[in-house]
Enzyme design. Structure first.
Site, mmCIF file in Angstrom:
data_model
loop_
_atom_site.group_PDB
_atom_site.id
_atom_site.type_symbol
_atom_site.label_atom_id
_atom_site.label_comp_id
_atom_site.label_asym_id
_atom_site.label_seq_id
_atom_site.Cartn_x
_atom_site.Cartn_y
_atom_site.Cartn_z
ATOM 1 N N ASP A 79 0.822 -1.201 0.000
ATOM 2 C CA ASP A 79 0.000 0.000 0.000
ATOM 3 C C ASP A 79 0.863 1.261 0.000
ATOM 4 O O ASP A 79 1.860 1.352 0.715
ATOM 5 C CB ASP A 79 -0.889 -0.014 1.247
ATOM 6 C CG ASP A 79 -1.803 1.187 1.330
ATOM 7 O OD1 ASP A 79 -2.380 1.555 0.291
ATOM 8 O OD2 ASP A 79 -1.949 1.752 2.426
ATOM 9 N N GLU A 80 0.467 2.236 -0.818
ATOM 10 C CA GLU A 80 1.022 3.589 -0.786
ATOM 11 C C GLU A 80 2.547 3.622 -0.823
ATOM 12 O O GLU A 80 3.198 4.285 -0.014
ATOM 13 C CB GLU A 80 0.488 4.342 0.442
ATOM 14 C CG GLU A 80 -1.009 4.554 0.370
ATOM 15 C CD GLU A 80 -1.581 5.292 1.567
ATOM 16 O OE1 GLU A 80 -2.604 5.974 1.383
ATOM 17 O OE2 GLU A 80 -1.023 5.185 2.672
ATOM 18 N N VAL A 81 3.122 2.882 -1.768
ATOM 19 C CA VAL A 81 4.568 2.936 -1.958
ATOM 20 C C VAL A 81 4.922 4.283 -2.595
ATOM 21 O O VAL A 81 4.369 4.648 -3.638
ATOM 22 C CB VAL A 81 5.052 1.782 -2.855
ATOM 23 C CG1 VAL A 81 6.565 1.848 -3.045
ATOM 24 C CG2 VAL A 81 4.651 0.442 -2.240
#
Length: 304
Positions: A79-81
């Site tokens: 998530d949300e790299v």
């Protein structure tokens, strides 16, 4: 009671805590004050996918984490790299220079595939967030579960590639929306996923809308989501119940009734959820009311 605990230890993003003990395998550690350039939330910090020692660490960490839980699934995150974080890390730019043909995207693919391989060696099946499939176009094994948190169009894209889906649209099933923003200097004070998701809104979500029968078979379940920016033990039950029960009925009974009509948040559904709410209260759960008590007793509060 049919409860399954499926853990998620998100990575490579949202991993600042690892920097407390192993900063040498981390990037963008607690950047201030412009943390938003390097992470979705502070404190910033991501694992470094260009270092061999990162994978040495993961080969020790993940088998231990997976051993604590009995379920066959393990959520490996993704998530949300923040790619800007990696693009501005000297060791990563040096790695890319020394390895022609590599890119930030191929490094991400390497990290995710290595992580999933360790999870499989540990006897679990991995779960990942939709971005890995939709935004980064990774090719993962089709027994990987994909969690979709946005729109039905994204669900369609994921199942069309043959992946099974856990669905939970932020337009319908995010329970932490509508309470204002958590940033101290946000004058408007709105949360990103306003408005508040009422039980009616939650109940009206059809997880298989727009899918063929074959595609619908790939929707194995769903999840209502409650993140902890503004939730802790003081308000956990209030935010969860009975709104989560509206999604539970949709998931358990399906989006269509016995006459093949789409389920709607009507008086019958309200009566069931209200009855269930009173049972939860009697069991000591702080479930909030769905109507004034007079409306519950008389059934005379709808507008015609």
């Amino acid at each position: 009671r049919g409860i399954r605990i499926i853990p998620e230890f998100d990575m490579p993003g949202h991993t600042h805590s690892i920097a407390e003990s192993m900063p040498e395998i981390m990037t963008c550690i607690d950047v201030q004050p412009n943390w938003s350039d390097f992470a979705a939330e502070p404190p910033s910090g991501q694992l470094n996918p260009a270092l061999d020692k990162t994978y040495t660490f993961l080969n020790k960490l993940l088998p231990e984490l997976t051993s604590y839980f009995t379920d066959k699934y393990y959520h490996a995150g993704g998530d949300e790299v923040n790619l800007n974080c990696w693009n501005t890390t000297p060791s990563i730019t040096e790695y890319l220079y020394q390895n022609p043909g590599s890119s930030i995207e191929t490094l991400l693919a390497k990290f995710i595939n290595e992580t999933h391989q360790i999870v499989r060696k540990s006897g679990k099946l991995p779960i990942t967030w939709q971005e890995m499939i939709v935004d980064h176009n990774l090719t993962l094994k089709t027994d990987t579960l994909v969690q979709v948190w946005t729109t039905k169009d994204v669900v369609k894209k994921v199942v069309s590639k043959g992946y099974r889906v856990i669905t939970g649209s932020s337009d319908y099933w995010y329970l932490d929306c509508g309470h204002g923003g958590w940033l101290g200097n946000n004058t408007n004070g709105n949360s990103w996923c306003d408005p508040f998701k009422t039980w009616q809104k939650i109940y009206s979500y059809n997880p298989i809308d727009g899918l063929t029968d074959e595609e619908a078979e790939l929707i194995i379940g769903g999840e209502v989501l409650l993140w902890s920016e503004q939730a802790d033990p003081t308000n956990l039950e209030v935010l969860l119940w009975p709104r989560s029960s509206a999604a539970a009925e949709v998931l358990w009974s399906g989006p269509y009734d016995t006459s093949k009509k789409i389920r709607t948040p009507d008086k019958d559904a309200l009566a069931r959820l209200t009855d269930w709410r009173f049972r939860m209260v009697n069991r000591g759960v702080n479930a909030v009311p769905l109507q004034p008590l007079w409306c519950v007793r008389t059934g005379r509060c709808d507008i015609h």
